[in-house]
Design a protein around this motif. Sequence first.
Motif, PDB file in Angstrom:
ATOM      1  N   ASP A 126       0.783  -1.154   0.096  1.00  0.00           N
ATOM      2  CA  ASP A 126      -0.044  -0.236   0.234  1.00  0.00           C
ATOM      3  C   ASP A 126       0.831   1.191   0.210  1.00  0.00           C
ATOM      4  O   ASP A 126       1.503   1.511   0.895  1.00  0.00           O
ATOM      5  N   PRO A 127       0.727   2.002  -1.206  1.00  0.00           N
ATOM      6  CA  PRO A 127       1.771   3.266  -1.354  1.00  0.00           C
ATOM      7  C   PRO A 127       1.354   4.277  -0.097  1.00  0.00           C
ATOM      8  O   PRO A 127       2.374   4.759   0.205  1.00  0.00           O
ATOM      9  N   GLN A 128       0.199   4.312   0.199  1.00  0.00           N
ATOM     10  CA  GLN A 128      -0.123   5.333   1.243  1.00  0.00           C
ATOM     11  C   GLN A 128       0.672   4.990   2.486  1.00  0.00           C
ATOM     12  O   GLN A 128       1.061   5.873   3.410  1.00  0.00           O
ATOM     13  N   VAL A 129       0.909   3.566   2.852  1.00  0.00           N
ATOM     14  CA  VAL A 129       1.794   3.232   3.984  1.00  0.00           C
ATOM     15  C   VAL A 129       3.025   3.939   3.918  1.00  0.00           C
ATOM     16  O   VAL A 129       3.613   4.182   5.142  1.00  0.00           O
ATOM     17  N   ILE A 130       3.546   3.805   2.968  1.00  0.00           N
ATOM     18  CA  ILE A 130       4.967   4.429   2.618  1.00  0.00           C
ATOM     19  C   ILE A 130       4.933   5.891   3.227  1.00  0.00           C
ATOM     20  O   ILE A 130       5.698   6.277   3.573  1.00  0.00           O
ATOM     21  N   TYR A 166       5.935   7.579  -2.690  1.00  0.00           N
ATOM     22  CA  TYR A 166       7.166   7.553  -2.176  1.00  0.00           C
ATOM     23  C   TYR A 166       8.028   8.821  -2.294  1.00  0.00           C
ATOM     24  O   TYR A 166       8.753   9.300  -1.298  1.00  0.00           O
ATOM     25  N   GLY A 167       8.108   9.134  -3.517  1.00  0.00           N
ATOM     26  CA  GLY A 167       8.720  10.383  -3.778  1.00  0.00           C
ATOM     27  C   GLY A 167       8.346  11.539  -3.210  1.00  0.00           C
ATOM     28  O   GLY A 167       8.759  12.397  -2.590  1.00  0.00           O
ATOM     29  N   LYS A 168       6.911  11.622  -3.140  1.00  0.00           N
ATOM     30  CA  LYS A 168       6.269  12.812  -2.429  1.00  0.00           C
ATOM     31  C   LYS A 168       6.510  12.668  -1.157  1.00  0.00           C
ATOM     32  O   LYS A 168       6.752  13.976  -0.312  1.00  0.00           O
ATOM     33  N   SER A 169       6.550  11.599  -0.311  1.00  0.00           N
ATOM     34  CA  SER A 169       6.733  11.538   0.829  1.00  0.00           C
ATOM     35  C   SER A 169       8.189  11.885   1.384  1.00  0.00           C
ATOM     36  O   SER A 169       8.408  12.480   2.290  1.00  0.00           O
ATOM     37  N   LYS A 170       9.211  11.695   0.416  1.00  0.00           N
ATOM     38  CA  LYS A 170      10.819  12.255   0.633  1.00  0.00           C
ATOM     39  C   LYS A 170      10.842  13.578   0.467  1.00  0.00           C
ATOM     40  O   LYS A 170      11.412  14.230   1.155  1.00  0.00           O
ATOM     41  N   LYS A 171      10.225  14.231  -0.516  1.00  0.00           N
ATOM     42  CA  LYS A 171      10.035  15.520  -0.629  1.00  0.00           C
ATOM     43  C   LYS A 171       9.437  16.358   0.576  1.00  0.00           C
ATOM     44  O   LYS A 171       9.806  17.320   0.763  1.00  0.00           O
ATOM     45  N   GLU A 172       8.345  16.082   1.018  1.00  0.00           N
ATOM     46  CA  GLU A 172       7.409  16.435   2.010  1.00  0.00           C
ATOM     47  C   GLU A 172       8.382  16.385   3.171  1.00  0.00           C
ATOM     48  O   GLU A 172       8.638  17.389   4.021  1.00  0.00           O
ATOM     49  N   SER A 205      16.951  12.074   0.918  1.00  0.00           N
ATOM     50  CA  SER A 205      15.991  11.982  -0.009  1.00  0.00           C
ATOM     51  C   SER A 205      16.454  11.333  -1.042  1.00  0.00           C
ATOM     52  O   SER A 205      17.483  10.476  -1.240  1.00  0.00           O
ATOM     53  N   SER A 206      15.358  11.207  -2.383  1.00  0.00           N
ATOM     54  CA  SER A 206      15.797  10.408  -3.588  1.00  0.00           C
ATOM     55  C   SER A 206      15.469  11.324  -4.805  1.00  0.00           C
ATOM     56  O   SER A 206      14.684  12.129  -4.504  1.00  0.00           O
ATOM     57  N   THR A 207      16.066  10.845  -5.796  1.00  0.00           N
ATOM     58  CA  THR A 207      15.903  11.391  -6.960  1.00  0.00           C
ATOM     59  C   THR A 207      14.252  11.027  -7.572  1.00  0.00           C
ATOM     60  O   THR A 207      13.906  11.584  -8.472  1.00  0.00           O
ATOM     61  N   GLN A 208      13.385  10.481  -6.842  1.00  0.00           N
ATOM     62  CA  GLN A 208      12.253   9.938  -7.052  1.00  0.00           C
ATOM     63  C   GLN A 208      11.414  11.139  -6.724  1.00  0.00           C
ATOM     64  O   GLN A 208      10.083  11.239  -6.844  1.00  0.00           O
ATOM     65  N   GLU A 209      11.820  12.080  -5.964  1.00  0.00           N
ATOM     66  CA  GLU A 209      11.181  13.218  -5.534  1.00  0.00           C
ATOM     67  C   GLU A 209      10.152  13.983  -6.617  1.00  0.00           C
ATOM     68  O   GLU A 209       9.013  14.307  -6.287  1.00  0.00           O
ATOM     69  N   GLU A 210      10.754  14.047  -7.793  1.00  0.00           N
ATOM     70  CA  GLU A 210      10.095  14.565  -8.945  1.00  0.00           C
ATOM     71  C   GLU A 210       9.182  13.567  -9.592  1.00  0.00           C
ATOM     72  O   GLU A 210       8.284  14.024 -10.581  1.00  0.00           O
ATOM     73  N   ARG A 211       9.004  12.463  -9.215  1.00  0.00           N
ATOM     74  CA  ARG A 211       8.161  11.456  -9.789  1.00  0.00           C
ATOM     75  C   ARG A 211       6.728  11.358  -9.112  1.00  0.00           C
ATOM     76  O   ARG A 211       6.665  12.027  -8.081  1.00  0.00           O
ATOM     77  N   ASP A 212       5.678  10.928 -10.092  1.00  0.00           N
ATOM     78  CA  ASP A 212       4.457  10.991  -9.678  1.00  0.00           C
ATOM     79  C   ASP A 212       3.827   9.868  -8.609  1.00  0.00           C
ATOM     80  O   ASP A 212       3.287   8.851  -9.150  1.00  0.00           O
ATOM     81  N   ASN A 213       4.840   9.585  -7.446  1.00  0.00           N
ATOM     82  CA  ASN A 213       4.608   8.443  -6.868  1.00  0.00           C
ATOM     83  C   ASN A 213       4.535   8.850  -5.353  1.00  0.00           C
ATOM     84  O   ASN A 213       5.043   9.873  -4.914  1.00  0.00           O
TER      85      ASN A 213
END
Length: 372
Positions: free
Chosen positions: A65-69, A107-113, A97-105
Amino acid sequence: MLKIGITGQAGFVGKHLYNSVALFQEEFERVDFQKEFFDDEQKLNDFVLKCDVIVHLAAKNRHNDPQVIYDTNVGLAQKLVKSLEATSSKTHVIFSSSTQEERDNLYGKSKKEARGLLANWAKKSEGNFTGLIIPNVFGPFGHPNYNSVVATFSHKIARNETPTIDVDGDLKLIYVGELVDEILKEIRSGKSKDEVLVPHTSESKVSQILSLLEKYKEQYQNNGIIPELNSKFEVNLFNTFRCYMDIANHFPVKFTQHTDPRGAFVEVIRLNVGGQVSFSTTVPGITRGNHFHTRKIERFAVIKGKALIQLRQIGTQETHDFYLNGDEPAYVDMPVWYTHNIKNVGDEELYTIFWINEFYDPNDPDTYFENV
């Protein structure tokens, strides 16, 4: 001396950073962290108060569940900020953080926030914050099906399983040891930087990684040949693969002896790389070694006498004991981050041949002493 705490110190990157910090005992002191601190405000506050530097690595990378991440990663940052505020801390917080920050997922949103929450804390409190944007990380001891495709492929190939490629994408990679060097550089600088783009050190298609790992399996695991390694990336990938082998049951590997009336001939090592070959004699009862390497590839070959070779992964308690006898010549290879030694357990002089893939450099020996 800087006191350094690492949230997630038991994780993949955390373990490497925790062990590497210990190599600089005159410069750093480690502050122990346990994951249950996040569930106990007082313990978390006590931890924060002890630290000059906190490297916040604790995070959830995968879940059905991505929401758990998302909830986990943002929640951990919120708890850390709350503790920093409660203790009026001025510690230097370094966040991974991760280069996935800019991806629409999520996990990336959690790291950016999470990075934003910690950066805001620093601005409000006059604290010190560094946010690292990190590419794909690989290296020894990562968890298969969790940390990286390299870990998954290495684990499966070493166990005679067949990995599959879902998407043959181009990966921008950094070896965990190189990432640790980047983190240590930021610790030493002590400067606030809301966003530091950690550069990748290699780039490869997934299929190319798989092909190299399959070559290492065939040449090294199956036939004992040190493969051709054409770049630092390939050395790092090979050392990563070696740590996923069943070391306890793979070694010692017996040599093939060719005998005739003149005596015996034994081929010790086949190399598609260079390096340095040495030999030693050891009197009964004496132990050599008790050190580890972080990048070197090394082989011990016993050709006369009786020896006990011991290996222990740094940060663990389990010891592998290998008994070798020159009557049946055999070798044991030393994985990176395994302290190792060799002891003469016989009644006669012990003869050992050593091969290592680098010439010895006293200015950069990559040799760290720790008893097995």
